[in-house]
Design a protein around this motif. Structure first.
Motif, PDB file in Angstrom:
ATOM      1  N   TRP A 138      38.568  17.752  93.548  1.00 20.10           N
ATOM      2  CA  TRP A 138      37.452  17.278  92.734  1.00 20.10           C
ATOM      3  C   TRP A 138      36.177  18.066  93.059  1.00 20.10           C
ATOM      4  CZ3 TRP A 138      36.393  14.471  88.588  1.00 20.10           C
ATOM      5  CH2 TRP A 138      35.088  14.016  88.391  1.00 20.10           C
ATOM      6  N   GLU A 139      35.928  18.303  94.344  1.00 17.92           N
ATOM      7  CA  GLU A 139      34.739  19.053  94.742  1.00 17.92           C
ATOM      8  C   GLU A 139      34.834  20.512  94.324  1.00 17.92           C
ATOM      9  OE1 GLU A 139      32.964  17.709  98.811  1.00 17.92           O
ATOM     10  OE2 GLU A 139      35.146  17.543  98.960  1.00 17.92           O
ATOM     11  N   LEU A 140      36.022  21.093  94.427  1.00 18.30           N
ATOM     12  CA  LEU A 140      36.189  22.507  94.095  1.00 18.30           C
ATOM     13  C   LEU A 140      35.994  22.770  92.604  1.00 18.30           C
ATOM     14  CD1 LEU A 140      39.297  23.342  96.297  1.00 18.30           C
ATOM     15  CD2 LEU A 140      36.949  24.107  96.677  1.00 18.30           C
ATOM     16  N   TYR A 141      36.307  21.774  91.786  1.00 21.78           N
ATOM     17  CA  TYR A 141      36.205  21.952  90.337  1.00 21.78           C
ATOM     18  C   TYR A 141      35.210  20.986  89.715  1.00 21.78           C
ATOM     19  CZ  TYR A 141      40.314  24.842  90.957  1.00 21.78           C
ATOM     20  OH  TYR A 141      41.187  25.827  91.374  1.00 21.78           O
ATOM     21  N   LEU A 142      34.160  20.676  90.482  1.00 18.17           N
ATOM     22  CA  LEU A 142      33.169  19.713  90.034  1.00 18.17           C
ATOM     23  C   LEU A 142      32.510  20.110  88.726  1.00 18.17           C
ATOM     24  CD1 LEU A 142      31.619  17.111  90.819  1.00 18.17           C
ATOM     25  CD2 LEU A 142      29.925  18.576  91.916  1.00 18.17           C
ATOM     26  N   MET A 143      32.289  21.390  88.536  1.00 14.07           N
ATOM     27  CA  MET A 143      31.602  21.861  87.341  1.00 14.07           C
ATOM     28  C   MET A 143      32.568  22.388  86.296  1.00 14.07           C
ATOM     29  SD  MET A 143      28.443  21.259  87.919  1.00 14.07           S
ATOM     30  CE  MET A 143      27.603  22.213  86.690  1.00 14.07           C
ATOM     31  N   GLY A 144      33.822  22.066  86.418  1.00 12.83           N
ATOM     32  CA  GLY A 144      34.798  22.593  85.471  1.00 12.83           C
ATOM     33  C   GLY A 144      35.433  23.853  86.014  1.00 12.83           C
ATOM     34  N   GLY A 145      36.273  24.474  85.227  1.00 10.44           N
ATOM     35  CA  GLY A 145      36.935  25.687  85.646  1.00 10.44           C
ATOM     36  C   GLY A 145      38.388  25.461  85.990  1.00 10.44           C
ATOM     37  N   GLN A 146      38.841  24.187  85.999  1.00  4.63           N
ATOM     38  CA  GLN A 146      40.241  23.935  86.270  1.00  4.63           C
ATOM     39  C   GLN A 146      41.094  24.421  85.096  1.00  4.63           C
ATOM     40  OE1 GLN A 146      37.757  21.822  85.594  1.00  4.63           O
ATOM     41  NE2 GLN A 146      38.492  19.737  85.611  1.00  4.63           N
ATOM     42  N   PRO A 147      42.350  24.728  85.346  1.00  3.93           N
ATOM     43  CA  PRO A 147      43.209  25.209  84.255  1.00  3.93           C
ATOM     44  C   PRO A 147      43.312  24.191  83.132  1.00  3.93           C
ATOM     45  CG  PRO A 147      44.229  25.567  86.388  1.00  3.93           C
ATOM     46  CD  PRO A 147      43.038  24.701  86.640  1.00  3.93           C
ATOM     47  N   ALA A 148      43.327  24.673  81.906  1.00  6.42           N
ATOM     48  CA  ALA A 148      43.449  23.790  80.754  1.00  6.42           C
ATOM     49  C   ALA A 148      44.839  23.170  80.715  1.00  6.42           C
ATOM     50  CB  ALA A 148      43.177  24.563  79.469  1.00  6.42           C
ATOM     51  N   ALA A 149      44.908  21.912  80.268  1.00 11.36           N
ATOM     52  CA  ALA A 149      46.199  21.248  80.129  1.00 11.36           C
ATOM     53  C   ALA A 149      46.996  21.915  79.013  1.00 11.36           C
ATOM     54  CB  ALA A 149      45.980  19.769  79.816  1.00 11.36           C
ATOM     55  N   ALA A 150      48.295  21.731  79.051  1.00 15.91           N
ATOM     56  CA  ALA A 150      49.145  22.251  77.975  1.00 15.91           C
ATOM     57  C   ALA A 150      48.705  21.647  76.648  1.00 15.91           C
ATOM     58  CB  ALA A 150      50.601  21.921  78.256  1.00 15.91           C
ATOM     59  N   PRO A 151      48.733  22.409  75.575  1.00 15.64           N
ATOM     60  CA  PRO A 151      48.275  21.888  74.288  1.00 15.64           C
ATOM     61  C   PRO A 151      49.096  20.692  73.823  1.00 15.64           C
ATOM     62  CG  PRO A 151      48.539  24.277  74.205  1.00 15.64           C
ATOM     63  CD  PRO A 151      49.169  23.811  75.475  1.00 15.64           C
ATOM     64  N   ASP A 152      48.423  19.717  73.268  1.00 10.74           N
ATOM     65  CA  ASP A 152      49.110  18.605  72.620  1.00 10.74           C
ATOM     66  C   ASP A 152      49.889  19.165  71.429  1.00 10.74           C
ATOM     67  OD1 ASP A 152      49.056  16.395  70.371  1.00 10.74           O
ATOM     68  OD2 ASP A 152      48.735  15.320  72.261  1.00 10.74           O
ATOM     69  N   PRO A 153      51.089  18.634  71.123  1.00  6.28           N
ATOM     70  CA  PRO A 153      51.864  19.144  69.976  1.00  6.28           C
ATOM     71  C   PRO A 153      51.076  19.160  68.666  1.00  6.28           C
ATOM     72  CG  PRO A 153      53.217  17.689  71.311  1.00  6.28           C
ATOM     73  CD  PRO A 153      51.833  17.591  71.862  1.00  6.28           C
ATOM     74  N   THR A 191      42.456  14.874  80.557  1.00  2.40           N
ATOM     75  CA  THR A 191      43.051  15.023  81.882  1.00  2.40           C
ATOM     76  C   THR A 191      42.495  16.238  82.621  1.00  2.40           C
ATOM     77  OG1 THR A 191      45.103  13.955  81.175  1.00  2.40           O
ATOM     78  CG2 THR A 191      45.211  15.332  83.155  1.00  2.40           C
ATOM     79  N   SER A 192      42.511  17.388  81.964  1.00  2.00           N
ATOM     80  CA  SER A 192      42.008  18.599  82.617  1.00  2.00           C
ATOM     81  C   SER A 192      40.528  18.836  82.331  1.00  2.00           C
ATOM     82  CB  SER A 192      42.806  19.822  82.166  1.00  2.00           C
ATOM     83  OG  SER A 192      42.619  20.072  80.779  1.00  2.00           O
ATOM     84  N   ARG A 193      39.961  18.004  81.448  1.00  2.00           N
ATOM     85  CA  ARG A 193      38.550  18.117  81.067  1.00  2.00           C
ATOM     86  C   ARG A 193      38.239  19.521  80.542  1.00  2.00           C
ATOM     87  NH1 ARG A 193      35.861  15.700  86.461  1.00  2.00           N
ATOM     88  NH2 ARG A 193      37.210  17.315  87.291  1.00  2.00           N
ATOM     89  N   THR A 194      39.042  19.917  79.600  1.00  2.00           N
ATOM     90  CA  THR A 194      38.868  21.232  78.989  1.00  2.00           C
ATOM     91  C   THR A 194      39.033  21.155  77.484  1.00  2.00           C
ATOM     92  OG1 THR A 194      41.225  21.677  79.406  1.00  2.00           O
ATOM     93  CG2 THR A 194      39.642  22.581  80.986  1.00  2.00           C
ATOM     94  N   LEU A 195      38.458  22.138  76.819  1.00  2.66           N
ATOM     95  CA  LEU A 195      38.592  22.292  75.373  1.00  2.66           C
ATOM     96  C   LEU A 195      39.238  23.639  75.100  1.00  2.66           C
ATOM     97  CD1 LEU A 195      35.880  21.669  72.639  1.00  2.66           C
ATOM     98  CD2 LEU A 195      37.102  23.839  72.734  1.00  2.66           C
ATOM     99  N   ARG A 196      40.295  23.626  74.321  1.00  2.00           N
ATOM    100  CA  ARG A 196      40.926  24.856  73.838  1.00  2.00           C
ATOM    101  C   ARG A 196      40.558  25.040  72.374  1.00  2.00           C
ATOM    102  NH1 ARG A 196      45.912  26.943  76.217  1.00  2.00           N
ATOM    103  NH2 ARG A 196      46.623  25.695  78.002  1.00  2.00           N
ATOM    104  N   THR A 247      38.764  28.889  76.026  1.00  2.00           N
ATOM    105  CA  THR A 247      38.766  27.580  76.689  1.00  2.00           C
ATOM    106  C   THR A 247      37.415  27.380  77.360  1.00  2.00           C
ATOM    107  OG1 THR A 247      39.648  28.461  78.770  1.00  2.00           O
ATOM    108  CG2 THR A 247      41.245  27.668  77.140  1.00  2.00           C
ATOM    109  N   MET A 248      37.032  26.132  77.542  1.00  2.00           N
ATOM    110  CA  MET A 248      35.772  25.830  78.212  1.00  2.00           C
ATOM    111  C   MET A 248      35.832  24.441  78.833  1.00  2.00           C
ATOM    112  SD  MET A 248      33.614  25.671  74.662  1.00  2.00           S
ATOM    113  CE  MET A 248      34.538  27.137  74.142  1.00  2.00           C
ATOM    114  N   ALA A 249      35.045  24.232  79.898  1.00  2.00           N
ATOM    115  CA  ALA A 249      34.982  22.940  80.572  1.00  2.00           C
ATOM    116  C   ALA A 249      34.170  21.959  79.732  1.00  2.00           C
ATOM    117  CB  ALA A 249      34.351  23.100  81.948  1.00  2.00           C
ATOM    118  N   VAL A 250      34.610  20.703  79.715  1.00  2.00           N
ATOM    119  CA  VAL A 250      33.900  19.665  78.968  1.00  2.00           C
ATOM    120  C   VAL A 250      33.858  18.380  79.791  1.00  2.00           C
ATOM    121  CG1 VAL A 250      34.499  20.589  76.692  1.00  2.00           C
ATOM    122  CG2 VAL A 250      36.026  18.930  77.784  1.00  2.00           C
TER     123      VAL A 250
END
Length: 276
Positions: free
Chosen positions: A142-157, A170-175, A185-188
């Protein structure tokens, strides 16, 4: 990329600690427990020699060798993310972790060095890192990715056809996807507890470049509305505070350049999928 890995950094820290305690040498015992000749500590990049001889009485004292530099401005990687997370723990850095050793990281390191009487280089050397390790704890994910930057989750079908803003809670990302291909992709971040971001399939129905919320009187630049008053937009607060804050239901983006580019590409009618 970062100059050395974490294991090498740990070895360097141990070497520096031994050097400080033993005057750059340690007495290593033989198998029978007796002391043998001093073993000299050598940091990476040195010649391997035992070092200069002791100065003659009355001669000038030789200059001390500066501690080995681990990371400096322009480096990037997971080691830098950990450095930034540890600086955040003790209040020297408020942005990030981003994984890039930028000007803000350099200034934070300088401040940390100044406070502790170390040379104010802005570079993270072995001595600076050792002091920082002693004052902080191992950062979690959580601390390492506090500002986003974690890998994006697999796309929903539901994101695999057409033009889609595929948003994962879950991954707090936008594709941003077109016909199953990820363009960017970007952190949200999302709505707070009592103003959650709605989940489901929606469509962009209105774009407003310089929008200001009439309900909350707050700026919503690059707003792309998809469900009532909920929109994807840039957030100054997210950029400054990270996940310490939250929205009133909107999908906040912290990277202004990224959302400016996205705003230019998205059209009214494009699909929005908000999923877990």
């Amino acid at each position: 990329m970062s100059r050395i890995g974490r294991s090498t950094a740990a070895a360097l820290v141990s070497a520096v600690a031994l050097a400080v305690l033993g005057g750059c040498t340690v007495q290593a015992p033989d198998a029978d427990g007796k002391q043998r000749s001093p073993v000299h500590i050598r940091l990476p990049g040195s010649s391997g020699a035992a070092g200069p001889a002791a100065p003659e009485p009355g001669s000038a004292t030789p200059a001390l060798t500066p501690p080995h530099v681990l990371w400096t401005r322009g480096d990037s990687g997971t080691d830098i993310r950990e450095l930034q997370a540890r600086l955040r723990q003790i209040g020297w850095l408020f942005d990030g972790p981003t994984g890039t050793y930028d000007d803000l990281t350099e200034q934070a390191v300088k401040g940390f060095q100044r406070k502790r009487g170390l040379p104010q280089t802005g570079e993270t050397d072995a001595v600076t890192w050792q002091r920082l390790l002693g004052m902080t704890h191992e950062p979690g994910k959580w601390e390492l990715y506090l500002m986003g930057g974690q890998p994006a989750a697999a796309p929903d079908p539901r994101c695999l056809t057409g033009r889609v803003l595929c948003i994962s809670k879950t991954s707090r990302t936008l594709r941003w996807m077109i016909d199953g291909r990820t363009v960017s992709t970007m952190a949200v971040r999302f709505g707070a507890r009592y103003t959650p971001t709605r989940e489901g399939v929606f469509h962009i129905y209105w774009k407003s470049r310089h929008h200001v919320s009439t309900l909350y009187d707050s700026p919503m630049p690059y707003a792309m509305f998809f469900s009532g008053g909920q929109a994807v937009h840039y957030s100054y607060d997210f950029a400054a505070r990270g996940y310490a804050g939250g929205s009133h239901g909107c999908v906040n983006v912290r990277d202004e350049a990224a959302i400016a580019d996205l705003f230019a590409q998205v059209r009214n009618g494009d699909k929005v999928v908000v999923h877990r």
